[in-house]
Design a protein around this motif. Sequence first.
Motif, mmCIF file in Angstrom:
data_model
loop_
_atom_site.group_PDB
_atom_site.id
_atom_site.type_symbol
_atom_site.label_atom_id
_atom_site.label_comp_id
_atom_site.label_asym_id
_atom_site.label_seq_id
_atom_site.Cartn_x
_atom_site.Cartn_y
_atom_site.Cartn_z
ATOM 1 N N GLU A 24 0.831 -1.206 0.000
ATOM 2 C CA GLU A 24 0.000 0.000 0.000
ATOM 3 C C GLU A 24 0.866 1.256 0.000
ATOM 4 N N LEU A 25 1.973 1.222 0.718
ATOM 5 C CA LEU A 25 2.892 2.354 0.742
ATOM 6 C C LEU A 25 3.421 2.638 -0.666
ATOM 7 N N GLU A 26 3.751 1.586 -1.391
ATOM 8 C CA GLU A 26 4.215 1.746 -2.774
ATOM 9 C C GLU A 26 3.107 2.320 -3.655
ATOM 10 N N GLU A 27 1.878 1.852 -3.461
ATOM 11 C CA GLU A 27 0.745 2.370 -4.249
ATOM 12 C C GLU A 27 0.478 3.844 -3.953
ATOM 13 N N VAL A 28 0.518 4.216 -2.687
ATOM 14 C CA VAL A 28 0.287 5.615 -2.316
ATOM 15 C C VAL A 28 1.430 6.485 -2.843
ATOM 16 N N GLY A 29 2.650 5.994 -2.734
ATOM 17 C CA GLY A 29 3.795 6.730 -3.283
ATOM 18 C C GLY A 29 3.670 6.920 -4.782
ATOM 19 N N SER A 30 3.210 5.882 -5.466
ATOM 20 C CA SER A 30 2.998 5.970 -6.912
ATOM 21 C C SER A 30 1.919 6.997 -7.251
ATOM 22 N N ALA A 31 0.849 7.010 -6.461
ATOM 23 C CA ALA A 31 -0.217 7.992 -6.682
ATOM 24 C C ALA A 31 0.298 9.414 -6.455
ATOM 25 N N LEU A 32 1.114 9.609 -5.430
ATOM 26 C CA LEU A 32 1.700 10.929 -5.185
ATOM 27 C C LEU A 32 2.604 11.352 -6.343
ATOM 28 N N ARG A 33 3.415 10.416 -6.832
ATOM 29 C CA ARG A 33 4.283 10.736 -7.978
ATOM 30 C C ARG A 33 3.444 11.101 -9.193
ATOM 31 N N GLY A 34 2.360 10.357 -9.411
ATOM 32 C CA GLY A 34 1.494 10.648 -10.551
ATOM 33 C C GLY A 34 0.809 12.000 -10.425
ATOM 34 N N MET A 35 0.338 12.332 -9.240
ATOM 35 C CA MET A 35 -0.352 13.614 -9.028
ATOM 36 C C MET A 35 0.573 14.808 -9.219
ATOM 37 N N THR A 36 1.825 14.635 -8.799
ATOM 38 C CA THR A 36 2.755 15.767 -8.830
ATOM 39 C C THR A 36 3.663 15.780 -10.052
ATOM 40 N N GLY A 37 3.738 14.654 -10.738
ATOM 41 C CA GLY A 37 4.630 14.562 -11.885
ATOM 42 C C GLY A 37 6.072 14.334 -11.494
ATOM 43 N N ALA A 38 6.310 13.984 -10.231
ATOM 44 C CA ALA A 38 7.674 13.768 -9.740
ATOM 45 C C ALA A 38 8.143 12.357 -10.086
ATOM 46 N N SER A 39 9.458 12.185 -10.140
ATOM 47 C CA SER A 39 10.003 10.874 -10.473
ATOM 48 C C SER A 39 10.323 10.040 -9.239
ATOM 49 N N CYS A 40 10.354 10.674 -8.057
ATOM 50 C CA CYS A 40 10.601 9.917 -6.824
ATOM 51 C C CYS A 40 9.673 10.438 -5.727
ATOM 52 N N VAL A 41 9.458 9.613 -4.719
ATOM 53 C CA VAL A 41 8.525 9.957 -3.649
ATOM 54 C C VAL A 41 8.994 11.189 -2.886
ATOM 55 N N ARG A 42 10.290 11.290 -2.615
ATOM 56 C CA ARG A 42 10.821 12.444 -1.878
ATOM 57 C C ARG A 42 10.459 13.744 -2.591
ATOM 58 N N ASP A 43 10.655 13.791 -3.910
ATOM 59 C CA ASP A 43 10.296 14.985 -4.684
ATOM 60 C C ASP A 43 8.783 15.192 -4.703
ATOM 61 N N ALA A 44 8.034 14.101 -4.800
ATOM 62 C CA ALA A 44 6.564 14.200 -4.817
ATOM 63 C C ALA A 44 6.050 14.809 -3.524
ATOM 64 N N ILE A 45 6.632 14.423 -2.402
ATOM 65 C CA ILE A 45 6.201 14.969 -1.113
ATOM 66 C C ILE A 45 6.531 16.457 -1.034
ATOM 67 N N ALA A 46 7.710 16.832 -1.489
ATOM 68 C CA ALA A 46 8.082 18.252 -1.474
ATOM 69 C C ALA A 46 7.138 19.065 -2.367
ATOM 70 N N LEU A 47 6.822 18.552 -3.541
ATOM 71 C CA LEU A 47 5.907 19.250 -4.446
ATOM 72 C C LEU A 47 4.497 19.310 -3.869
ATOM 73 N N ALA A 48 4.071 18.222 -3.222
ATOM 74 C CA ALA A 48 2.740 18.199 -2.604
ATOM 75 C C ALA A 48 2.659 19.198 -1.460
ATOM 76 N N ASP A 49 3.707 19.275 -0.646
ATOM 77 C CA ASP A 49 3.738 20.270 0.436
ATOM 78 C C ASP A 49 3.644 21.682 -0.127
ATOM 79 N N ASP A 50 4.371 21.941 -1.198
ATOM 80 C CA ASP A 50 4.338 23.251 -1.835
ATOM 81 C C ASP A 50 2.947 23.563 -2.381
ATOM 82 N N LEU A 51 2.330 22.572 -3.013
ATOM 83 C CA LEU A 51 0.978 22.758 -3.540
ATOM 84 C C LEU A 51 0.001 23.111 -2.420
ATOM 85 N N LEU A 52 0.101 22.420 -1.291
ATOM 86 C CA LEU A 52 -0.792 22.704 -0.175
ATOM 87 C C LEU A 52 -0.531 24.082 0.426
#
Length: 85
Positions: A34-62
């Motif tokens: 599930e962690l991999e699936e959620v990480g994949s969804a975050l990468r897809g939503m943000t367009g990031a290539s890794c989870v670390r970048d996806a989280i940073a982009l998601a934080d910025d979006l919020l």
Amino acid sequence: MLGPDPKAVRRLLTRYATLRIAQAERYSPAAARELEEVGSALRGMTGASCVRDAIALADDLLDRARPAAGRTPEADGESGLPLAV
């Protein structure tokens, strides 16, 4: 250009953090999947290539989505702290 729904991003970030904590306390193959699936969804939503970048982009979006005038993170149901990997 429309971006991801902040509420959906917040839900994914919360779920990701919850799963990371659960995995740190006790490993579970189901939670790992599930962690991999959620990480994949975050990468897809943000367009990031890794989870670390996806989280940073998601934080910025919020941060950008939060109304500035008269609103506090607590009023929005948040602690105001960024999520970290």
